[in-house]
Write an enzyme that holds these catalytic residues in place. Structure first.
Site, PDB file in Angstrom:
ATOM      1  N   HIS A  46      36.399  36.657  46.528  1.00 21.87           N
ATOM      2  CA  HIS A  46      37.300  37.766  46.198  1.00 21.87           C
ATOM      3  C   HIS A  46      38.632  37.676  46.947  1.00 21.87           C
ATOM      4  CE1 HIS A  46      33.553  39.572  44.776  1.00 21.87           C
ATOM      5  NE2 HIS A  46      34.224  40.543  44.217  1.00 21.87           N
ATOM      6  N   GLU A  58      35.369  38.548  30.739  1.00 21.13           N
ATOM      7  CA  GLU A  58      36.773  38.220  30.994  1.00 21.13           C
ATOM      8  C   GLU A  58      37.397  37.398  29.875  1.00 21.13           C
ATOM      9  OE1 GLU A  58      34.467  38.187  33.308  1.00 21.13           O
ATOM     10  OE2 GLU A  58      35.215  39.416  34.962  1.00 21.13           O
TER      11      GLU A  58
END
Lengths: 333, 333
Positions: A135, A66
């Site tokens: 999440h 990322e």
């Protein structure tokens, strides 16, 4: 005689995909990169089919890095491209926080105005799908804390279709938060829908008794609550913030001048949050307009649980919104 | 340990040799003045001196073209000077004056200059690598035969971003030249106290890119090795990794009592002073006489004095401009 506007039946996911396709067609500098955006078709299938249409140079699958690919987006933007970086979820974006906060948000300022970063970062946010504590969080309010970036929360089909292009025209970094619960939302969208502004809040439903202020994935719940309230004689106005930074305080205040009551509904936690910020701004600017204190309906202060009944209990729900408004209206007597 | 490569040195050219010596001396004298001005409280914040490492920036930057890009660290005065950012604008920046190369918004750690494609001045260890990868990606996507040189210390090797970026640059065959300035200490932590594998080139070769260790105290070796690497990178061969083995003579910053290393070790490295050694070599070869040296020193004294005068007479940015450069200014339609 009125001309009937042509509309198409479309999902939020498809509207977002149309926005991506449109941008890729219109500007050769635009490319999309992120984890599984290509071969897999996007973890939420938003970019499905784009690899076949635009090829691997413009639809770039990245390693699970990322920080590297968000930072590469920053560098590519400085190098004259118009990157769209997709991060699977806001929780994963924390692995790129250094690049977003220390580089994207600061570069223009640190360089004395020499280097702007025309970068768009898209990611999903929010709960409601039993994905548990890594999440499901709503951290867009955190990002709204940071000067130097813009934070968008498209809640409607028109905004899903129209915000991306405007964000790409912006000379500075723009983060777009797509609530995971919205992708399957289906409805009618104008056939010629296009770019929309990205700095104003919008009244989604007019009312006179209370202002319900929200954004993103919670908008549909708030509209439902307003409908229910209407059945019991309470006229609720619904304000969709659309952008958390800049925050269109003027539209919120104008609504409160009409209703004199405000409830903020936010899927983020209440402590140190965007709802706290908004509440403070209302108090600073409209204290004497309020008939009752500002109320908030936020997520319970726990990491998001997996079990369905617990997750539902943690999130703002139609009945909690309705109950909060009833108490508020009742308190006036 | 990877063996340092012995390059076949071409016969020394007098003109070029004197230029390299002059460039190293410019950095040395400029920074000695900075240290003095720091004590006099003219320069504030953190000040990280490059003294002892000058051969690396001076040698390496000779291999770059004007439209190549440079990403550096917070110990970047030398790179900025060697790249052609004016001493006046750098000194003014350290004074915090608006005539500074970052308008006084950056300071010593954040020197930026668009004209020479100098992208900072990054003070998060490892944070510049993703940006360099992105700049190189933009060049590759636009078919420009440019190189992005990314400087970082050996401390950055412990960061995740180092590994993410070497992998991504190699995977996508991007024109990045990774320049690791191994001065053996990450602030006060010795390489051998922080890395299980201290051979840095091994780490780079594991990402399938050529890697060479270089004597970073030898300006000619730095120049030759970088030229060779740049040739590979520019011709589309993907990234290269250079480990410049060097040593910082001064403290990490101005607040460092240097408890982590022996004085004896410092003195030993000082016998390899890149400037003194090169100067003696040139004198021995009859390429440098006292007259040359005197002229060089005089020129530099004048340049540094002018830089100080420029900074002293520089102006403070009006406080009303405080919130400028957070977002790009709107272009009036």
């Amino acid at each position: 005689m009125t001309v009937e506007a042509k509309t198409v039946r479309i999902t939020y996911r498809e509207a977002m995909r149309q926005a991506l396709r449109d941008a890729l067609h219109r500007d050769p500098r635009v490319f999309l990169m992120g984890e599984d955006v290509g071969r897999y078709g996007g973890c939420f299938a938003v970019s499905k089919g784009l690899l076949e249409e635009f090829g691997p140079e413009r639809i770039r699958d990245t390693p699970l890095s990322e920080s590297a690919f968000v930072g590469a987006g920053i560098g590519a933007a400085m190098g004259g491209m118009r990157p769209i970086v997709e991060i699977m979820t806001v929780n994963f974006s924390l692995l790129a926080l250094d690049q977003i906060v220390n580089n994207a948000a600061t570069m223009l300022h640190m360089s004395g105005g020499q280097f702007n970063i025309p970068l768009v970062i898209r990611m999903t946010t929010g709960a409601g799908r039993q994905l548990a504590a890594q999440h499901s969080h709503s951290l867009e309010g955190w990002y709204a804390h940071i000067p130097g970036i813009k934070v968008l929360t498209p809640a409607t089909l028109a905004d899903a279709r129209g915000m991306l292009w405007t964000a790409l025209q912006d000379p500075d970094p723009v983060l777009i938060f797509e609530h995971g619960g919205l992708y399957n939302m289906e409805g009618e969208l104008a056939a010629d829908a296009g770019a929309v502004d990205i700095d104003t809040a919008v009244v989604r439903r007019a009312g006179t008794d209370v202002s319900l202020i929200t954004y993103g994935g919670t908008l549909s719940k708030v509209l439902q609550a307003a409908e229910e309230l209407a059945g019991t004689g309470v006229s609720a106005e619904v304000v969709d913030l659309r952008s958390l930074r800049p925050l269109d305080t003027a539209t919120v205040l104008a609504s409160i001048l009409r209703t004199h009551r405000a409830v903020i509904i936010d899927e983020g936690w209440r402590s140190g949050s965007i709802s706290a910020e908004l509440s403070a701004r209302i108090m600073e600017s409209a204290f004497y307009e309020l008939d009752v204190p500002v109320a908030r309906v936020c997520s319970a202060e726990v990491p998001m649980p997996y079990a369905k009944h617990m997750e539902e209990a943690a999130l703002p729900q139609v009945h909690t919104i309705v109950e909060t408004v009833r108490q508020m209206v009742g308190s006036r007597g | 340990m990877s063996q340092q490569v012995a390059f076949q040195s071409p016969p020394l050219d007098r003109h070029h040799s004197l230029f390299l010596l002059r460039e190293m001396l410019r950095i040395r004298r400029f920074e000695e003045k900075c240290a003095e001005l720091y004590s006099a409280t003219k320069i504030r914040g953190f000040l990280h001196l490059y003294i002892g490492e000058e051969a690396v920036a001076v040698g390496a930057l000779q291999a770059l073209e004007p439209d190549d890009a440079i990403v550096a660290t917070y110990r970047e005065h030398g790179h900025a000077l060697a790249r052609g950012v004016s001493a006046t604008s750098i000194m003014a920046e350290m004074y915090g004056k608006q005539e500074g190369c970052s308008r006084g918004r950056g300071g010593s750690m954040h020197l930026f200059n668009a004209a020479t494609r100098f992208y900072g001045g990054n003070a998060i260890v490892g944070g510049g690598l993703p940006v360099a990868v992105g700049l190189a990606l933009a060049d590759k996507l636009q078919g420009r035969p440019r190189v992005t040189a990314c400087f970082f210390g050996e401390g950055a090797v412990a960061e995740g971003e180092f590994h993410e970026c070497l992998n991504l640059a190699a995977l996508w065959k991007l024109p990045v030249l990774f320049c690791c300035e191994n001065n053996l200490y990450a602030m006060g932590t010795a390489l051998k106290r922080s890395e299980s594998e201290t051979d840095l080139c091994l780490k780079a070769t594991s990402y399938e890119m050529p890697a060479w260790p270089i004597d970073g105290m030898d300006v000619m070796a730095c120049e030759e090795a970088t030229q060779r690497a740049v040739l590979t990178v520019r011709s589309g061969g993907g990234p290269c990794f250079l480990e410049f083995r060097t040593y910082r003579f001064r403290a990490h910053s101005m607040y460092d009592p240097q408890l982590y290393r022996d004085k004896q070790e410092v003195e030993q490295w000082k016998t390899r002073d890149p400037i003194a050694v090169f100067q003696a070599r040139l004198q021995e070869l009859g390429l440098l006489n006292e007259e040359d040296l005197k002229r060089i020193e005089e020129d530099i004294t004048t340049e540094v004095a002018k830089a100080v005068e420029f900074a002293e007479t520089g102006t403070w940015e009006p406080v009303e401009d405080l919130t400028k450069f957070v977002y790009s200014e709107k272009v009036q339609a």
